[in-house]
Design a protein around this motif. Structure first.
Motif, mmCIF file in Angstrom:
data_model
loop_
_atom_site.group_PDB
_atom_site.id
_atom_site.type_symbol
_atom_site.label_atom_id
_atom_site.label_comp_id
_atom_site.label_asym_id
_atom_site.label_seq_id
_atom_site.Cartn_x
_atom_site.Cartn_y
_atom_site.Cartn_z
ATOM 1 N N LEU A 1 -0.074 -0.349 -3.028
ATOM 2 C CA LEU A 1 -0.218 0.998 -2.455
ATOM 3 C C LEU A 1 -1.553 1.630 -2.851
ATOM 4 C CD1 LEU A 1 3.353 2.543 -2.944
ATOM 5 C CD2 LEU A 1 2.364 1.621 -0.844
ATOM 6 N N GLN A 2 -1.965 1.407 -4.085
ATOM 7 C CA GLN A 2 -3.223 1.979 -4.560
ATOM 8 C C GLN A 2 -4.428 1.408 -3.828
ATOM 9 O OE1 GLN A 2 -2.789 1.022 -8.725
ATOM 10 N NE2 GLN A 2 -2.062 3.072 -9.259
ATOM 11 N N ASN A 3 -4.289 0.171 -3.336
ATOM 12 C CA ASN A 3 -5.418 -0.496 -2.694
ATOM 13 C C ASN A 3 -5.362 -0.482 -1.168
ATOM 14 O OD1 ASN A 3 -7.283 -2.050 -4.781
ATOM 15 N ND2 ASN A 3 -5.184 -2.120 -5.584
ATOM 16 N N VAL A 4 -4.338 0.125 -0.612
ATOM 17 C CA VAL A 4 -4.259 0.278 0.841
ATOM 18 C C VAL A 4 -4.084 1.769 1.120
ATOM 19 C CG1 VAL A 4 -3.065 -0.371 2.962
ATOM 20 C CG2 VAL A 4 -3.208 -2.004 1.070
ATOM 21 N N PRO A 5 -5.162 2.485 1.374
ATOM 22 C CA PRO A 5 -5.080 3.936 1.557
ATOM 23 C C PRO A 5 -4.073 4.334 2.633
ATOM 24 C CG PRO A 5 -7.362 3.216 1.412
ATOM 25 C CD PRO A 5 -6.539 1.975 1.501
ATOM 26 N N ASN A 6 -3.312 5.372 2.330
ATOM 27 C CA ASN A 6 -2.332 5.950 3.263
ATOM 28 C C ASN A 6 -1.227 4.983 3.665
ATOM 29 O OD1 ASN A 6 -3.681 8.383 3.191
ATOM 30 N ND2 ASN A 6 -4.844 7.986 5.067
ATOM 31 N N SER A 7 -1.020 3.957 2.871
ATOM 32 C CA SER A 7 0.133 3.081 3.102
ATOM 33 C C SER A 7 1.344 3.667 2.390
ATOM 34 C CB SER A 7 -0.146 1.674 2.576
ATOM 35 O OG SER A 7 -0.374 1.701 1.165
ATOM 36 N N ILE A 8 2.537 3.278 2.853
ATOM 37 C CA ILE A 8 3.758 3.739 2.211
ATOM 38 C C ILE A 8 4.684 2.552 1.966
ATOM 39 C CG2 ILE A 8 3.603 6.020 3.280
ATOM 40 C CD1 ILE A 8 5.871 5.196 5.171
ATOM 41 N N LEU A 9 5.676 2.759 1.089
ATOM 42 C CA LEU A 9 6.661 1.730 0.752
ATOM 43 C C LEU A 9 8.042 2.253 1.117
ATOM 44 C CD1 LEU A 9 7.455 -0.980 -0.599
ATOM 45 C CD2 LEU A 9 7.495 0.251 -2.797
ATOM 46 N N CYS A 10 8.783 1.462 1.874
ATOM 47 C CA CYS A 10 10.103 1.854 2.367
ATOM 48 C C CYS A 10 11.161 0.948 1.728
ATOM 49 C CB CYS A 10 10.130 1.725 3.893
ATOM 50 S SG CYS A 10 11.554 2.476 4.690
ATOM 51 N N LEU A 11 12.081 1.551 0.967
ATOM 52 C CA LEU A 11 13.118 0.810 0.254
ATOM 53 C C LEU A 11 14.493 1.307 0.686
ATOM 54 C CD1 LEU A 11 11.575 1.024 -3.350
ATOM 55 C CD2 LEU A 11 11.252 -0.810 -1.679
ATOM 56 N N LEU A 12 15.524 0.575 0.264
ATOM 57 C CA LEU A 12 16.896 1.003 0.501
ATOM 58 C C LEU A 12 17.460 1.701 -0.728
ATOM 59 C CD1 LEU A 12 18.841 -1.821 2.392
ATOM 60 C CD2 LEU A 12 17.832 0.259 3.312
#
Length: 789
Positions: A560-571
């Motif tokens: 996430l730190q290295n892909v600007p404006n990316s997000i992580l989606c979990l359950l």
């Protein structure tokens, strides 16, 4: 039981629960009393220890090796011990014995009060001076399930050290190996001492007198081959095999996972004979069935069939193959595999299903499944469907019922999942001459009575055969069955996402890109000015928290730190673990910033920013909606290690979502996606060199649009390919190769040769042997017509 459990809320005191104890003991036949850990299932099942008698089959403070336990401390030092909050519980709890505290912990667990259960198990562990090690390992399991990893993951490191130290110690105490070298070939060695068990009072001894022709279960001819060693276990380990799948033990300790399965297998049949009063019922003298006797009987039968064929051209009868499982309902194993039965050639195999589990409730089928009933589909397809719930708790009667069907091969679909529902002890009685483990539990059974495990050369290379007790039945094009491409309810992926009508439009399946839907978050990047920010890339992981660990979570933070404006989606799985996970993210990012305040640091890497870019979805009960949700919400999946996504991975792949996976593990459960990517020609997503390469691949997917589009396009093309189907998604082709493997192992058995690895080769070539639409219809119609006849 339902009424009693409903009273066990977080406000219930220990005294309240103890008042229920006697009543629970009266009805504990509804609960598995094996007391061997609580990670029995992917859902919420649990091994339960309802009374002190059940401890006689496990490691605890009362075993005969007590003198060896006195100085054992799995934590290493007092400062390493987990802290217990006494204010959460009634003071009377702390006055109970370790065993009584453990039982109270089981009640909390059964009521799904995981936070309380973990604390109570930990107190039971510490109060027993760590001799009740099943309490220690259950506490570890629950902390892992709740992402309770401690500050910067140090608690998790401590917990893995506990698992290793407890298991190593129990291997030393309870495991022994006997090598059989001097046998008189003129004597009948078919009935030879296999396992011996002495309970804590030395009141009863148990010996397995039927070791089959091979001495321990592999069905080779003892007159031609030397005997393999016999493995003895005095009792099972404190850690359950299903718990071990998610524990990232290093290479030097990976053999412990086999040992844990061995211990369960060695005691499985004995535990099935455990009575309510803690005594052990006698096993009939004629059980387990003799492999040598079955071979002679089937050889004579085979000779008669050959003579008849030579005399009047009568074709050889099909091989009788049985599938036994508690999951012939809306379980993941049936979602993936029920379509297999549509395509078995009735001239080659006669299919018998033995269902130990109940069907789904009609209301669940109508509402949640929208009328889709996988169990009924199996009933309508197979030759014989046997509902064997009448044998619940009577593995001896079930073994006789199956044996009387004169099956040649029995395939087990539960492994050590669904404890309390699976047919415990059945396979140890050897109802069939050839026994195979397939699907569901992706690790060795540890059983000397299971001959083969279905796998492939990538998942289980020969160099790793020492981690298994079975021989390998290698299938081409991936060993894992999956019916996505032939199920009408499963929607295939599209190359282009259908755009949303507006940014404010409500979410609908199949509409909007992952960036537009942004994990259904109202403020996905956590910024103040949403007009100037757009989600660039959505990473997902839809596995249970149990499958993840601090090392994996740290890698996701770095991605996430290295892909600007990316997000992580979990359950949210489970929801109680979310606060712990967020605290871990905050601690790690703060530590990386040397403790600086957010406003003094790069806004994209601050603890609040990273946490704001991690979002959680509720579980989707309908499996088809869950699968399609991957297409609408995910750009790429970040796989778990060492316990890969299995069903969730197949769902993602058929939704056109590429998966980045670590390929540096040895466990079977850690290599499933690696094999998938090889067959799908996506090997560039396999991180063979470990976690740094895993991060780099994921970062490249998020930053290099051309690379991502080429990978995604290649994956979707495999899903949409017809005439012929792509080998990975080709169910009839999978069944055809599976049939070849069954014929090969059966012919090997009749020959009397040593059981060894078997490899099915697809002689038709990579694409030439694929199934066309015409062939798909022809094979299914052939089975329907033959079944009707």
């Amino acid at each position: 039981l339902k009424e009693l459990v409903s009273t066990m809320t977080t406000t219930a005191t220990a005294t309240d629960i103890l008042k229920l104890r006697e009543r629970l003991l009266e009805i504990r036949n509804e609960v598995d009393i094996s007391n061997n850990g609580i990670g029995r299932d992917d859902v919420d099942a649990v091994d339960s220890g309802s009374n002190s008698n059940s401890h006689s089959l496990n490691n605890n403070a009362r075993d005969k090796d007590k003198d060896k336990n006195d100085d054992f401390d799995p934590y290493g030092s007092p400062s390493a011990k987990p802290q217990i909050n006494p204010q959460r519980f009634s003071p009377t709890l702390f006055d109970q014995s370790p065993e009584e505290i453990y039982n109270i912990g089981m009640h909390y667990f059964n009521a799904k009060n995981f936070l309380e259960a973990s604390q109570i198990f930990e107190w039971s562990c510490q109060k027993s001076n760590y001799r009740l090690s099943v309490a220690c390992t259950n506490a570890v399991y629950l902390r892992t399930n709740l992402c309770d990893w401690g500050y910067l993951g140090r608690g998790f490191e401590r917990d893995m050290a506990i698992v290793e130290s407890v298991t190593k110690r129990e291997v030393e105490l309870y495991r022994s190996v006997q090598y059989l070298e001097d046998f008189d070939e003129n004597e009948d060695n078919d009935h030879y001492l296999s396992y011996r068990y002495d309970n804590q009072h030395n009141e009863r001894k148990w010996a397995d007198e039927a070791i089959r022709a091979a001495g321990i279960g592999h069905s080779h001819d003892h007159r031609r081959q030397p005997y393999p060693p016999i493995i003895h276990w005095k009792r099972s380990t404190s850690v359950h095999p299903h718990m071990m799948l998610g524990y990232p033990l290093d290479d030097d300790h990976s053999i412990l996972k086999r040992y844990v399965s061995e211990s369960m297998a060695g005691m499985d049949e004995l535990r099935a004979r455990l009575r309510d009063d803690g005594t052990i019922a006698d096993r009939p003298a004629d059980l387990p069935y003799s492999v040598a006797d079955m071979r002679e009987a089937f050889l004579e039968q085979h000779r008669r069939h050959l003579l008849r064929r030579e005399r009047d051209g009568t074709p050889l009868p099909p091989i009788k193959v049985g599938f036994v499982s508690s999951g012939f309902n809306s379980k993941a194993v049936l979602y993936l595999s029920h379509d297999l039965f549509r395509f078995f050639d009735p001239e080659l195999v006669e299919i018998h299903v033995f269902s130990t589990g109940a069907p789904d409730h009609p209301q669940f089928i109508r509402q949640t499944m929208r009328g889709v009933d996988w169990r009924q589909r199996v009933i309508d397809t197979v030759d014989y469907f046997h509902d064997v719930r009448e044998f619940d708790g009577d593995h001896i009667a079930l073994a006789r019922f199956i044996h009387d069907k004169e099956l040649q091969i029995l395939i087990e679909w539960d492994g050590y999942a669904r404890q309390g529902e699976r047919a415990m002890g059945l396979m140890a009685l050897r109802p069939c001459p050839v026994q195979i483990l397939h699907q569901e539990f992706l690790a060795t059974s540890g059983a000397q009575y299971v001959d083969y495990i279905v796998t492939d050369r990538v998942v289980s290379p020969v160099r790793l055969e020492g981690l298994y007790t079975e021989k390998f039945l290698y299938l081409p094009h991936h060993f894992f069955s999956k019916g996505h491409a032939v199920q009408a309810e499963v929607v295939p992926p599209k190359m282009e996402h259908v755009p949303k009508e507006s940014s404010s439009a409500e979410f609908r399946l199949g509409v909007g890109s992952p960036q537009e839907n942004a994990c259904l978050a109202s403020n996905p990047l956590g910024g103040n000015d949403q007009d100037e920010q757009a989600v660039s890339f959505v990473y997902c992981n839809f596995n249970k928290f149990l499958k993840n660990n601090p090392e994996t979570m740290r890698s996701w933070i770095r991605i996430l730190q290295n892909v600007p404006n990316s997000i992580l989606c979990l359950l949210e799985n489970p929801t109680e673990g979310i606060p712990n996970l967020r605290q871990f993210v905050n601690d790690v990012t703060a530590e990386e910033g040397n403790g600086d305040d957010d406003h003094d640091r790069d806004a994209t890497t601050s603890p609040s920013n990273i946490n704001a870019r991690i979002h959680f979805l509720p579980w989707e009960k309908n499996p088809f909606d869950h699968q399609q949700r991957s297409h609408s919400l995910c750009n790429a999946m970040l796989d778990s290690h060492p316990y890969n996504g299995h069903t969730t991975a197949q769902d993602a792949l058929y939704a056109g979502v590429p998966i980045v996976t670590r390929s540096d593990g040895d466990d079977m459960a850690s290599r499933v996606t690696t094999s998938s990517n090889v067959i799908l020609s996506l090997e560039e997503l396999n991180a063979y060199n470990g976690i740094e390469e895993y991060e780099n691949i994921a970062i490249r997917l998020g930053n290099d649009e051309e690379f991502f589009r080429s990978v995604r396009t290649k994956l979707i093309e495999t899903c949409l390919q017809t005439n012929p189907m792509h080998p990975y998604w080709d169910v009839p082709r999978y069944v055809k190769n599976f049939e070849k493997g069954l014929v090969m192992v059966w012919e090997n058995f009749l020959s009397g040769e040593k059981t060894d690895h078997v490899e099915v080769r697809d002689e038709d070539g990579w694409m030439e042997g694929g199934t066309t639409e015409e062939e798909l219809v022809r094979r299914e119609m052939k089975r329907r017509v033959m079944r009707k006849l």
